[in-house]
Structure formats: C-alpha cells, structure tokens
Design a protein around this motif. Structure first.
Motif, PDB file in Angstrom:
ATOM      1  N   GLU A 187      -3.947   5.056   4.293  1.00  0.00           N
ATOM      2  CA  GLU A 187      -3.046   4.913   3.579  1.00  0.00           C
ATOM      3  C   GLU A 187      -2.475   6.458   3.295  1.00  0.00           C
ATOM      4  N   VAL A 188      -1.243   6.760   3.856  1.00  0.00           N
ATOM      5  CA  VAL A 188      -0.486   7.837   3.911  1.00  0.00           C
ATOM      6  C   VAL A 188       0.821   7.596   2.903  1.00  0.00           C
ATOM      7  N   GLU A 189       0.899   8.243   2.019  1.00  0.00           N
ATOM      8  CA  GLU A 189       2.371   7.682   1.351  1.00  0.00           C
ATOM      9  C   GLU A 189       2.822   9.046   0.557  1.00  0.00           C
TER      10      GLU A 189
ATOM     11  N   PRO B  13      -9.598   1.537   0.334  1.00  0.00           N
ATOM     12  CA  PRO B  13      -8.822   1.012  -0.887  1.00  0.00           C
ATOM     13  C   PRO B  13      -9.598   1.715  -2.121  1.00  0.00           C
ATOM     14  N   ASN B  14     -10.993   1.835  -2.282  1.00  0.00           N
ATOM     15  CA  ASN B  14     -11.650   2.323  -3.240  1.00  0.00           C
ATOM     16  C   ASN B  14     -11.706   3.856  -3.394  1.00  0.00           C
ATOM     17  N   SER B  15     -11.136   4.388  -2.189  1.00  0.00           N
ATOM     18  CA  SER B  15     -11.209   5.957  -2.080  1.00  0.00           C
ATOM     19  C   SER B  15     -10.684   6.747  -3.317  1.00  0.00           C
ATOM     20  N   ALA B  16     -11.343   8.012  -3.666  1.00  0.00           N
ATOM     21  CA  ALA B  16     -10.764   8.797  -4.193  1.00  0.00           C
ATOM     22  C   ALA B  16      -9.334   9.358  -3.457  1.00  0.00           C
ATOM     23  N   PRO B  17      -8.255   9.451  -4.168  1.00  0.00           N
ATOM     24  CA  PRO B  17      -7.145   9.814  -3.515  1.00  0.00           C
ATOM     25  C   PRO B  17      -7.111  11.385  -3.290  1.00  0.00           C
ATOM     26  N   LEU B  18      -6.560  11.964  -1.999  1.00  0.00           N
ATOM     27  CA  LEU B  18      -6.280  13.064  -1.580  1.00  0.00           C
ATOM     28  C   LEU B  18      -4.836  13.375  -2.056  1.00  0.00           C
TER      29      LEU B  18
END
Length: 680
Positions: A167-169, A181-186
């Motif tokens: 998911e890149v937004e 979905p449950n990853s810490a975001p970068l």
C-alpha cells in the motif's frame, strides 16, 4: 580523528564493499551499508526500525538510488549487484571520498567540477533516518533523481516479492507505505523536491555476504517512489524516512541536533582523567561506544519476570545491544560491556540505569541471557551472565562510590547468591567440599562458549568451568566488601570466599603450566588450553580489595602461555592452533561456522582481558598499549569506526561475524581506562 578513504579504496569494489558504515538511534533501530552502496547483507538498509524497542527490527527503507544530471551529462551514483554477480551500475567510480564526521557517514561524489555530499544519520530516540544531499561545489545547477526502494520485513529475513502489492499512498507531505494491513507505516518525505509514486519491483539483488554465510542470497525490493529536485550551489535536499507522521523535516535542524548530541558524548568522555593522553583512535572509539546503548522498557508492576502482559515504562530503562547488525541485547554481553561503554566514557548515569533495569527481569535468582523479540519470556540459559552482574556492580561502585544504588540492589545480590549456592536451574549449585560452582547438564550450553548445532553442544563444559568460578569468587568477595560498606554482616561471604579461593587452587595444572578449563566434568578434568583462564588474572581488577587468585608465579606462567599460544593481533584464539579440533577460518554455512566459533576463532573482547592480565603481571604500560594498537588500524576495516566481533585464528586474521560488537569496543576502552587509572 579523521577516518576517511579516497579513490584508492572507494573506487575498488572489493575494498569498498568490505567496509561497512553504521548509524543508530539509541532504541535499537539502525541504518548500515557498504561504502560502495551495494547491498551485500539482508541487514543493509537506510531505516531498520525497532518497532518493539530495542527489538523487532524491521527493514523499511532499503536504499536510495541516485542519478545526477549536470551540464548535460548523466552521472549514476549508485551501485547494485544482481544475479550471476553482475554489478550494474557502478556508481562508486564517481565516489571521490568517504569519511566519518563524528559518527555520521559522508560520501563525496565528483561530477566534473561539481561535488555532491551525502550524509546519513538517525535522530536519537526515534525511528527516523535522514539522508541529506548537499551541493558543496558547482558552477551551475544539478538535477538529482532518487529511486526509493522499500521493504517491510524482519531484518533477519529476505523477500521474494511474487507480485506483492504494498500500500503506497500520497500524504500531505510525502508518501506512506504499508506492506501489510497491520504493518507499522513508513513515512517518506523530501524537502525540497517532488515525489511521485511508482510501485515497481526490482528483482534479484545478490547478497554476497549472505552467500558466504550459507544463507539465502537473493532478495527483491520495491521501487515505491521517485524523488526529483534541482540543487543550486550551496543548496541541500533532505529525505526523511520515519515511522512517525510528525517527524522533524528540516534537515539542517535535525543535523544540528545530531551534532549537539555527539558533542555531549565527547564532552562526557573528555571529562574523564584517563582520556587526557588517549590517542585519537581511542577518542573515536569512546564516541562509537554510544551506538550500543539502547533504551529498554521496565516492567511496571513488580521486580521479577517480565511477560508480554506487563505494563511497561519506556522511560529510564537502559540496556546494551550486543552487536550489529543481528544481535539483540544479551545479559552476558551487556554486563561485560557496561564498564567500558559507560564508566570509561563518563556516563555513570547510564550504567546505573542498566543495573537497575536488569533487576526487573530477574527470575528465581537469574538474569536473562537474551530477550524475546516480541516481549515474551526471556531466556535464562546462562550460568555466567548473572555472575557478571556482580562485577558490573563492583566496577560501578568503585567508580562512583554510590552507596544508595548498592543499598537498593543489595537484596537482588543476596537473592542471586542464595539461588546459586542452593541450586536451581541447569544443575547449577555450590560444591560444599571445595567452594566451587558446578553447572551444566546434557544438551545445555551455559557458558559463553555456547555454540550448539541441533542437540549437539560443540564445546560441552559441564562441571566446574574456570571462568565461572573466577566470577563466582569475585561475586562472593564483592558481597563481602559491600556488606561491610553497608554495615551488614559479612562473615558468611568472607568465609566462603576464602574457601573458594583455596578450592580454586585445584585448577592449576603443574604439568602444563596453565589451568584446567573444567574440573570434575563427566570425563574428569579438561586439560584443553582455553582463553577462559585469562579471567583468573584480569579479574579482580587491580584497584579492587579482592585478593588475587593463584600465586604470582602461576599468574605469570598463565599469561605467558596464553600470549605464546592463543594471542593474535585482535584477540585470543578460542583453541590453540596445534589442537586437533582447531579451525583457523570462520567461514561457510551455519554448521561450519558454529563448529569453528569456539574452536580456534579469535575473539576481540578477550584482547582486553588479556592486556589487563598482562598489565597486572608485568606493569609495563608501553607493552600493554602495544597489544591494543592493532585495533587502531582495524577501525578502518569491516565496520568503519568500530570493532568486530571475531577474527580468523589463522593469519591474516580476517574479521568475521558482526562488524560492530559491543564487548570488543568496551574491553578496549575499559583496558585503556584501567591502565591509565593505575598509572595515575
């Protein structure tokens, strides 16, 4: 000290790849890579975030591949190695210089008359990495294009993408990347410049260091975004990678904060009297010591065993990471490293915090050998880690005269003593006949020589191991001294210390002129020459009131034998080269490396123990310092500005294992402190 390399190193791929840089954030996160910019390890990356500080290290931003456009020419500044050992492009050919600016790595790329500087650093206490490009010299503008390659995996793992859709937004200030979905975001930002989303997998990075270790050598990374900016002479572009949505974006402010942090560390070190005559390389090593100090949450409800359900307080707790890039914080390494990394460098407050933190993890008289990545039950499979706690307490009190901490922790020390004397885990118990400590059972590897292949313990040391009993004697003698200091009854400890010292005489082997490694083992006494006995002379410290073990003649003979048969330029071999089980090279798959780990490999941390032992016997300052000097040159190899874990026992003693190891750095610093303090 100026650690720098010119084109002779930077432009030679094998030389540039064998040298690795490291930056850290004080909570377990790190960034590291090769001077050349190629990925050779699964651990290389610009942001390896500690999501459960100081553990659960996760690779998030792998690298930035840079291309410069200047005066109608294209300069590719990055380098990648692909399947079948194809290196393309070869951007290191434009690398004019690599240097360390304190602990900050700096690259200088020459593009005609333009000079582009690149710096990488992390913000203390945050999973935030800064990569700043500064156009130091140019006669016109320079356009810079960066490809941001990302991942989302445990730092021990590897990625074969198989069309994995991350998911890149876009966000208000940059982009956000989530692998699951449950990853810490970068969060990724660039200032100034524009950023565009790409999502294009790059397949087949070849990791030569993993190949050499017999592990998976192929990896894929996602080109998540492209960053573009135009720099005028004197301008900078800063790329920020963080797990925090509100990270500081001003690169100049962040760089100044990092420099101020390092200046504070240098001031603390230079305030110590033993730093006065230290050479530049020791000054730099004192700064590098900070890379291993990390925060560790303290279980908030009780002293004792931590569980995943405990409420924690992340402020105040401290520990030491054993090494980079793959080690966590291990009890044995932490407590051995504490005097050198904290007391020698003028940071007794950190030492105090570490000593207090570890008491919260005590379980039935033992301190943890290692911690679980996700906060589960620690591992307590070490007989000596807990005993090193007494030496750390002794060293701390000798340096600070802090009776209040000793008063606070004294119940912990007596609890440990009772459990070790009476016996609990792993058949650890006191032999009342000679006052020596017995430990071990089939299938367990309780000493620092802990290599194990499946159920096979490579160096079984069941019985009364010599260094364990040095530490046991040191512990009860320390208890006796601290009891008197606090006005408590000391007779029990004094009597047992005297009995143990007398029983320790059993270790001396008059036929060989050195000590047995283990007494009363399943096959009797172990006559193998091992470096473990050096602790009988290096400990207790020469400034201690604890009586020495062995006679002066025995101590001299022991040191001489170790010098002649085990000493290398970078440490002591774990086995003499004429032993039939000797392995002179630490290389190959996991099995081959584990066999060699304690069967000939030279250990950097033991160099400090040897030099202090030599100093205690011979009292020759110049000779003692001469044994340390090869480490000055080693700062320019393997881990730049730091010291390695292990070395081949055979010449040329190639560095192996972790490229930055806490107890190697600590032992050199502690030894320098001990010699200079004694001289003064």
């Amino acid at each position: 000290m100026s650690i720098q390399f010119g084109r002779d190193i930077c432009g030679e791929l094998s030389a540039a790849e064998s040298r690795e840089w490291l930056v850290t954030n004080g909570i377990g996160g790190y960034a590291c890579g090769t001077i050349a910019g190629t990925l050779t390890r699964r651990y290389h990356g610009l942001l390896v975030a500690a999501l459960n500080p100081p553990l659960q290290r996760t690779l998030m931003l792998t690298k930035l591949d840079e291309t410069a456009h200047y005066n109608h020419k294209v300069y590719t500044l990055y380098a990648n190695r692909w399947t079948e050992d194809i290196v393309d492009p070869q951007g290191y050919h434009h690398l004019e210089q690599f240097a360390l600016e304190g602990l900050i790595p700096v690259w200088r790329f020459a593009c005609a008359d333009a000079l582009l500087e690149k710096r990488v650093w992390m913000h203390p206490g945050c999973n935030t990495t800064y990569v700043q490009y500064h156009l130091r010299r140019a006669s016109q503008s320079l356009s810079l294009k960066l490809k941001a390659l990302v991942n989302d995996r445990d730092h021990h793992g590897s990625t074969q993408s198989q069309n994995w859709q991350m998911e890149v937004e876009a966000t208000e200030r940059g982009i956000r990347v989530k692998g699951f979905p449950n990853s810490a975001p970068l969060y990724l930002w660039a200032h100034p410049g524009k950023m565009s989303i790409v999502h294009d997998w790059y397949y087949g990075f070849e990791l030569t260091a993993e190949h050499d270790r017999g592990l998976d050598e192929q990896e894929d990374h996602l080109h998540a975004a492209t960053i573009e900016a135009v720099l005028e002479p004197g301008q900078s572009l800063t790329v920020v990678a963080s797990t925090e949505p509100d990270a500081q974006l001003d690169g100049d402010v962040a760089l100044n904060q990092r420099r101020q942090y390092e200046q504070t560390l240098q001031h603390q070190w230079r305030s110590q009297p033993w730093s006065t005559h230290a050479p530049d390389w020791i000054h730099h090593l004192a700064l590098s010591a900070d890379q291993f100090v990390v925060s560790r949450p303290i279980p908030g409800d009780r002293p004792g065993l931590s569980s995943s359900n405990d409420k924690t307080n992340s402020s105040g707790g401290k520990s030491i990471l054993a090494g980079y890039p793959w080690f966590g914080d291990w009890g044995r390494h932490t407590l051995i490293s504490l005097p050198g990394l904290t007391l020698a460098t003028g940071r007794p407050d950190v030492a105090r915090a570490i000593l207090s933190t570890y008491t919260h993890y005590m379980d039935q008289g033992m301190l943890p050998n290692s911690f679980a990545e996700l906060g589960g039950t620690p591992d307590y499979g070490s007989v000596d880690a807990t005993l090193w706690y007494f030496e750390a307490i002794r060293a701390y009190h000798a340096a600070t005269q802090d009776d209040s901490l000793v008063q606070e922790l004294f119940p912990v020390l007596t609890t440990i003593f009772q459990h070790y004397r009476e016996g609990y885990r792993y058949n650890i118990h006191l032999d009342p006949q000679d006052g020596l400590l017995y430990a071990g059972e089939v299938g367990a590897q309780l000493t620092w020589m802990d290599a194990k292949i499946s159920e096979w313990v490579v160096t079984p040391r069941i019985g009364k191991a010599i260094e364990v009993n040095v530490l046991w004697y040191n512990a009860i003698a320390t208890l006796a001294h601290l009891s008197q200091r606090l006005g408590k009854a000391a007779e029990e400890y004094q009597q047992l210390a005297a009995q143990t010292a007398k029983g320790f005489d059993r270790f001396w082997n008059p036929q060989t002129g050195y000590c047995f490694d283990v007494l009363d083992g399943p096959k009797g006494h172990d006559t193998t020459l091992r470096p473990n006995q050096i602790l009988a002379v290096s400990l207790p410290a020469s400034d201690s009131n604890i009586p020495a073990l062995l006679t002066p003649e025995q101590r001299r003979s022991l040191v001489d034998v170790c010098a002649q048969q085990l000493l290398t330029s970078y440490g002591l071999r774990s086995l003499p080269s004429d032993h039939p089980d000797y392995r002179g090279t630490y290389y190959g798959d996991q099995v081959e490396r584990d066999i060699a780990y304690h069967q000939g490999t030279a250990w950097g941390w033991l160099l400090g123990e040897f030099v202090r032992a030599h100093w205690h016997v011979y009292r020759d300052r110049a000779i003692a310092h001469s044994f340390l000097e090869p480490m000055a040159n080693h700062l320019y190899a393997h881990g730049i500005g730091t010291l390695s874990e292990i070395f081949d026992g055979d010449a040329p003693m190639t560095p192996r294992g972790a490229f930055a190891q806490a107890w190697t750095v600590a032992e050199v610093l502690q030894t320098w402190m001990a010699i200079e303090r004694d001289v003064a």
